[in-house]
Scaffold this active site. Structure first.
Site, PDB file in Angstrom:
ATOM      1  N   GLU A  76       2.790   1.275   5.328  1.00  0.00           N
ATOM      2  CA  GLU A  76       1.596   1.632   5.664  1.00  0.00           C
ATOM      3  C   GLU A  76       0.824   0.265   5.637  1.00  0.00           C
ATOM      4  O   GLU A  76      -0.374   0.117   6.588  1.00  0.00           O
ATOM      5  CB  GLU A  76       1.035   2.783   4.943  1.00  0.00           C
TER       6      GLU A  76
ATOM      7  N   LYS B 293       0.916  -1.306   0.038  1.00  0.00           N
ATOM      8  CA  LYS B 293      -0.126  -0.021  -0.022  1.00  0.00           C
ATOM      9  C   LYS B 293       1.010   1.091   0.068  1.00  0.00           C
ATOM     10  O   LYS B 293       1.632   1.476   0.832  1.00  0.00           O
ATOM     11  CB  LYS B 293      -0.925   0.065   1.246  1.00  0.00           C
TER      12      LYS B 293
ATOM     13  N   ASP C 131       1.714   5.346  -0.036  1.00  0.00           N
ATOM     14  CA  ASP C 131       1.151   6.488   0.751  1.00  0.00           C
ATOM     15  C   ASP C 131       1.632   7.725  -0.011  1.00  0.00           C
ATOM     16  O   ASP C 131       2.655   8.407   0.234  1.00  0.00           O
ATOM     17  CB  ASP C 131       2.014   6.621   2.042  1.00  0.00           C
TER      18      ASP C 131
END
Length: 359
Positions: A205, A63, A65
């Site tokens: 994250e 993921k 960011d």
């Protein structure tokens, strides 16, 4: 530009994780009729879950960011659009140049603009600094584009194709392991729980899970899932507590989320501010003060200055308290208005109570 750090590999023994090699397209295959190129495509959004899904139907990615973008390679040139459809082509000149070099006539790539730290992790704060902060007009030469989907390719609309097919074509266009300003977000086949634990150990994250056989559907429909190590969401700044000793004279920010048409107080944040950013934020809030609170507030904080709910802050936090307040909150930065980020909705927390959910 100097090449940013390479993202830290996950679940490595002696070799980093790589997407599986794909066979190139057979040129003897018949060509399909051409599809008109969409001017813009609403993005597919990931639904938050507390734990990774089980089964072979799912594949995973890191993921990222940063800012969600779509890169349009068109006959007349390159367009780079934000999630809300705003044209930010001029703000990412390195990504634009890399798109011009892609070996394709027309294409729409879905991905995330990020700036990597020294450990190769995406850092939202560094990305904001490179763009001049909220409302800034700087162009970022440090941002790179992590491509994770291909929606249109040489005259063919791929949205009805399965993810595995779209990835096949994307990996031909942006090969795994290349370190330019457009890079492939690696697809990782692994046990979801083990991968999440590894991502959290690396300070990332979280992870994204995607259905292999799903078409590309705009909206938050469950084809993509996000599982986070640490929660983060967007909230309105509705006031601040003055301090003579804190950075920017901001003791803490008072925050609110949405519930229907109303704003609901969700607590405060007093950490995560950098010196320069705090003074800029203090100046911005000073121009939008108001005498009455924009929320129902029964707290006893002193020296509170109320502000119009127009600034949206990205907040990192560990959990929700039983009375609906953020726990262990930390300020990450202000979101851009044109980023079109949705403020956290408390309506959906009711049905997801107990797993620290977000919309």
């Amino acid at each position: 530009m100097t090449k940013p750090p390479k993202p830290k590999p996950l679940l490595q023994d002696d070799k980093p994780v790589r997407s599986r090699p794909r066979k190139p397209r057979n040129p003897a295959q018949p060509n399909l009729p051409l599809d008109p190129m969409p001017d813009r495509i609403e993005p597919c959004l990931a639904l938050l879950k507390a734990r990774p899904p089980k089964g072979d139907d799912w594949v995973y990615e890191v993921k990222w960011d940063g800012y969600r973008l779509s890169v349009h390679v068109e006959p007349k040139g390159i367009r780079i659009l934000t999630r809300g459809g705003h044209d930010w082509t001029d703000r990412f000149p390195a990504i634009k140049q890399a798109a011009l070099w892609l070996p394709v006539g027309t294409a729409i790539l879905d991905g995330e603009a990020v700036v990597l730290d020294e450990q190769g992790r995406s850092d939202f704060g560094l990305l904001q600094q490179s763009l001049g902060g909220r409302g800034g007009k700087k162009s970022s030469s440090e941002a790179i584009f992590m491509a994770f989907d291909l929606l249109y390719f040489d005259g063919h609309d791929l949205r009805n194709s399965e993810l595995s097919m779209r990835r096949h074509l994307l990996e031909d266009l942006v090969p795994a392991g290349e370190q330019g300003d457009i890079r492939l977000s690696e697809e990782i086949e692994a046990d979801g729980d083990q991968l999440l634990a590894s991502a959290c150990e690396h300070g990332l994250e979280g992870i994204i899970a995607k259905r292999r056989d799903a078409p590309y559907r705009s909206g938050r429909l469950g084809d993509w899932l996000k599982i986070k190590c640490v929660q983060s969401d967007s909230f309105f700044i509705v006031g601040y507590e003055k301090s003579t000793v804190a950075r920017g004279q901001i003791g803490s920010l008072l925050l609110a989320g949405r519930k229907g048409d109303n704003l609901i107080y969700v607590g405060s944040v007093g950490t995560g501010f950098k010196e320069k950013d705090a003074w800029v934020l203090r100046e911005m809030m000073g121009s939008i003060t108001q005498k009455t609170p924009p929320i129902k507030y029964a707290g006893r904080r002193k020296n509170v200055v109320w502000v119009q709910p127009t600034l949206i802050a990205e907040i990192e936090y560990r959990a929700w308290t039983d009375d609906g307040k953020l726990r262990h909150a930390s300020y990450k930065g202000l979101r851009e208005e044109q980023d079109n980020t949705a403020v956290h909705s408390l309506d959906q927390d009711v049905r997801l109570m107990g797993i620290n959910a977000e919309p």
